[in-house]
Design an enzyme around this catalytic site. Structure first.
Site, mmCIF file in Angstrom:
data_model
loop_
_atom_site.group_PDB
_atom_site.id
_atom_site.type_symbol
_atom_site.label_atom_id
_atom_site.label_comp_id
_atom_site.label_asym_id
_atom_site.label_seq_id
_atom_site.Cartn_x
_atom_site.Cartn_y
_atom_site.Cartn_z
ATOM 1 N N HIS A 1 14.582 -2.525 10.425
ATOM 2 C CA HIS A 1 15.674 -3.148 9.668
ATOM 3 C C HIS A 1 16.049 -2.296 8.460
ATOM 4 O O HIS A 1 15.168 -1.803 7.747
ATOM 5 C CB HIS A 1 15.267 -4.552 9.198
ATOM 6 C CG HIS A 1 14.999 -5.500 10.330
ATOM 7 N ND1 HIS A 1 13.841 -5.459 11.084
ATOM 8 C CD2 HIS A 1 15.762 -6.494 10.864
ATOM 9 C CE1 HIS A 1 13.893 -6.397 12.033
ATOM 10 N NE2 HIS A 1 15.044 -7.039 11.922
ATOM 11 N N ASP B 1 18.470 -3.007 12.500
ATOM 12 C CA ASP B 1 19.245 -4.249 12.512
ATOM 13 C C ASP B 1 19.712 -4.640 11.110
ATOM 14 O O ASP B 1 19.097 -4.291 10.101
ATOM 15 C CB ASP B 1 18.394 -5.397 13.067
ATOM 16 C CG ASP B 1 18.148 -5.282 14.561
ATOM 17 O OD1 ASP B 1 18.518 -4.249 15.146
ATOM 18 O OD2 ASP B 1 17.570 -6.225 15.127
ATOM 19 N N HIS C 1 25.152 -6.921 16.026
ATOM 20 C CA HIS C 1 24.524 -8.235 16.003
ATOM 21 C C HIS C 1 25.676 -9.219 16.249
ATOM 22 O O HIS C 1 26.361 -9.135 17.240
ATOM 23 C CB HIS C 1 23.894 -8.455 14.637
ATOM 24 C CG HIS C 1 22.390 -8.403 14.639
ATOM 25 N ND1 HIS C 1 21.647 -8.149 15.762
ATOM 26 C CD2 HIS C 1 21.489 -8.576 13.639
ATOM 27 C CE1 HIS C 1 20.362 -8.175 15.451
ATOM 28 N NE2 HIS C 1 20.236 -8.435 14.171
#
Length: 241
Positions: free
Chosen positions: A196, A52, A103
């Site tokens: 991440h 992410d 996202h």
């Protein structure tokens, strides 16, 4: 009198927030794709690594190098503004067989967006990525996994993906060893692991992805013998068999 009025207004705001944001997040997460644990007929064990908040000019290239070394396909839930700043990394993701998902255009919580605001964030992120890579992402992970009452309508046409495990790797203090242990513990057939490759968002540490890279460096050489790492769309198709 003024104090009683203030308390009443505050209570109404809290109730509305619970109805619009927090309760839907708790109740609707079960409807989102988060992997599976069922066996499949081909005898293989499949898992999905997702990343992410990127792309990040420091950590994403190193992560792509690592994935390429072990011939692993991953899924990147990118932020639109970061994609605009680093289009070369988006194109590299596509060229190396990774799934580009999204996202928002900006890393903002759905809890503080209207349904129209959510739709705008999704569409703008999709159009930004399409302009760079020539593909229109349909897999969507809301930042922080935050949903709201009207998200199924606001995100119509997108497939919402959460995770089977989110490991807290945005905190530098977690350390490489503890993160490594969490990855190994949470890997299972059908797992969707949330990690991440950027740490610039509120509540994260800028250099936290260093832990993620180092942990994966040690986990992947063994893990590739036990699991076939695939993208979210592939895992979704497998789950429907």
């Amino acid at each position: 009198m003024f104090f009683n009025l203030f308390c009443t207004i505050l209570l109404i705001i809290i109730i509305l927030f619970l109805i619009y944001s927090l309760l839907p997040t708790l109740l609707m997460r079960g409807l989102c794709f988060r992997g599976f644990k069922k066996e499949v007929t081909d005898g293989k064990r499949y898992a999905c690594l997702t990343f992410d908040d990127g792309p990040n000019p420091v950590y994403t290239p190193r992560l792509l190098d690592l994935l390429k070394r072990y011939r692993i396909s991953a899924t990147f839930f990118v932020v639109g503004v970061h994609a605009e700043k680093h289009p070369d990394l988006i194109r590299r993701m596509k060229e190396e067989g990774h799934l580009i998902a999204m996202h928002h255009y900006q890393h903002v919580s759905n809890w503080f967006l209207t349904p129209w605001g959510t739709r705008k964030q999704c569409v703008k992120a999709q159009e930004t990525i399409a302009a760079i890579a020539g593909v229109r992402p349909v897999y969507y992970r809301p930042p922080w996994g935050h949903l709201h009452l009207f998200l199924p309508l606001a995100a119509k046409g997108f497939r919402i993906v959460l995770w089977s495990a989110i490991l807290g790797d945005w905190r530098k203090a977690l350390g490489k060893e503890r993160l490594k242990q969490r990855i190994v513990k949470q890997l299972h057939h059908g797992a969707v692991i949330c990690l991440h490759d950027d740490g610039e968002n509120p509540g994260a540490n800028d250099d936290a992805p260093e832990n993620t890279l180092q942990a994966l460096e040690e986990v992947l050489p063994e893990a590739i013998h036990d699991y076939t790492f695939v993208t979210v769309d592939t895992l979704y198709q497998i789950s429907r068999r």
